[in-house]
Write a protein that holds these residues in place. Structure first.
Motif: not given
Length: 413
Positions: A277-297
């Motif tokens: 909550x304290x940073x110099x990053x100006x990109x978007x707030x939320x990112x997610x990654x999911x590694x699965x046994x059959x795929x990726x999201x």
């Protein structure tokens, strides 16, 4: 291009089917009398949005210790200038004492929009009176509150809905559909980032400014990150290791610029969660990654002129074994359909709040026993952050995580 369009249509169709019944059957609408506690920027906005955008809900009472938020002009960092709420909602009665509002108003629903550090007490008082609760997150601020609220909910005929905003985004619903269809297989490693420089909000919401008695550890605000990830798992985090950068951006000794937690479930699934909550990053707030046994999201927040992107791959679906972007965003298909019939029906975080509120009201109308995102789910996405804070304070030691439904749950770590 044709393949991407096909996947997009498949995801949208799958999302629409989930709640298509809403539009195909008649519902006996009941005006649920709603009150709100907390009239800051989000509380005021949510109260008005729900009153205008959700059929069957009638706004009747509002409470805040600061009467100026109801009777005078206000200016919010994100919302800009606002006229007196009493002028915009003359039918609403104002209270500066919560207990008085609960005693004098025959409320069916209470919306808890107080600071993130104090939700549990307001929820508990309403539940004890049989009033349904829609509570912002985190669900609690301590293990003691978790035990108390869990016991109160168990004894109450009313339901508590956890307002886990990020769980209502369209791309999260798409992720849930991909998992249900088996296209990702078993998730084995998941990541979530919540990067948001909140310093512009310190004056408006003082509880956000790090210091004694205020919100210091960003990792405890883990619900936005863990909510979507836990929605595709059938288990909860059971161990955590967490470290902090300390304070480098500001000269505030109590400030923790960024914290990283690594959670593990009983089956060995790993979840990495980064919060700042304290940073110099100006990109978007939320990112997610999911590694699965059959795929990726993955869903990556916007980067400057580059918009947010959602993509997946799966060896279970012919032609989708390569990373493929899919056209889903923040608004769910259900919310888009509702907004075509009633524009005010889309509100809050790209339509996510609207999605959850309609789910909640439908559950009340159908006299369901549990809220769509009940207290147990809310605590599962809240308590890991409290244990993560304890791990960081102890230099990153591995700590077991327990919940009020566990026989060995304790209020001390």
């Amino acid at each position: 291009v044709g393949r991407v369009g096909q996947v997009g249509r498949w995801v949208q169709a799958s999302n629409a089917l989930r709640f298509r019944y809403f539009f195909e059957r008649e519902i006996t609408m009941t005006d649920f009398r709603m009150g709100v506690v907390g009239l800051g920027h989000r509380g005021r906005a949510m109260f008005q949005w729900v009153a205008k955008g959700v059929d069957g809900v009638k706004a009747v009472a509002a409470c805040d210790l600061n009467a100026d938020l109801f009777y005078k002009d206000v200016h919010f960092c994100y919302g800009g200038h606002k006229p007196p709420l009493c002028d915009e909602m003359p039918e609403v009665k104002f209270y500066d004492q919560y207990d008085e509002m609960l005693a004098q108003e025959e409320l069916d629903i209470i919306m808890v929009e107080t600071p993130a550090t104090c939700h549990a007490e307001f929820c508990a008082k309403a539940l004890k009176k049989g009033i349904h609760v829609y509570s912002d997150i985190p669900s609690v601020a301590s293990l003691e509150e978790a035990k108390m609220l869990w016991e109160v909910q168990a004894a109450s005929p009313a339901m508590l809905m956890t307002g886990a905003t990020t769980c209502g985004w369209g791309f999260v619903l798409a992720l849930q559909d991909l998992v249900r269809q088996g296209l990702l297989g078993k998730p084995c490693y998941l990541e979530a980032e919540y990067i948001h420089d909140c310093r512009p909000l310190w004056e408006e919401t003082p509880w956000r400014k790090p210091g004694k008695g205020n919100h210091r550890y960003p990792i405890t605000y883990c619900t936005h990150s863990l909510g979507p990830l836990l929605s595709i798992l059938d288990e909860v985090p059971r161990h955590v290791i967490c470290l902090s950068t300390g304070s480098h951006v500001t000269d505030i000794p109590e400030a923790e610029d960024l914290m990283v937690a690594l959670y593990q479930t009983d089956s060995g699934v790993l979840i990495r969660h980064t919060n700042s909550f304290i940073n110099q990053c100006t990109a978007g707030n939320h990112s997610y990654r999911i590694f699965g046994s059959e795929g990726y999201f993955e869903h990556l927040a916007h980067r400057g002129s580059q918009p947010a992107r959602t993509a997946f791959s799966s060896r279970k679906l012919y032609g989708m074994d390569k990373w493929t972007e899919i056209p889903v965003g923040f608004a769910s298909r259900e919310v888009e359909i509702r907004s075509q019939q009633k524009p005010a029906a889309m509100f809050g975080h790209g339509g996510a709040d609207s999605f959850l509120w309609h789910q909640f009201v439908e559950a009340l109308q159908n006299k369901e026993k549990e809220a769509p995102i009940n207290l147990q789910k809310g605590l599962a996405m809240t308590l890991p952050g409290i244990y993560a804070q304890a791990s960081a304070e102890r230099g990153g030691v591995k700590i077991p995580i327990r919940y009020p439904w566990d026989d060995d749950f304790k209020t001390e770590i």
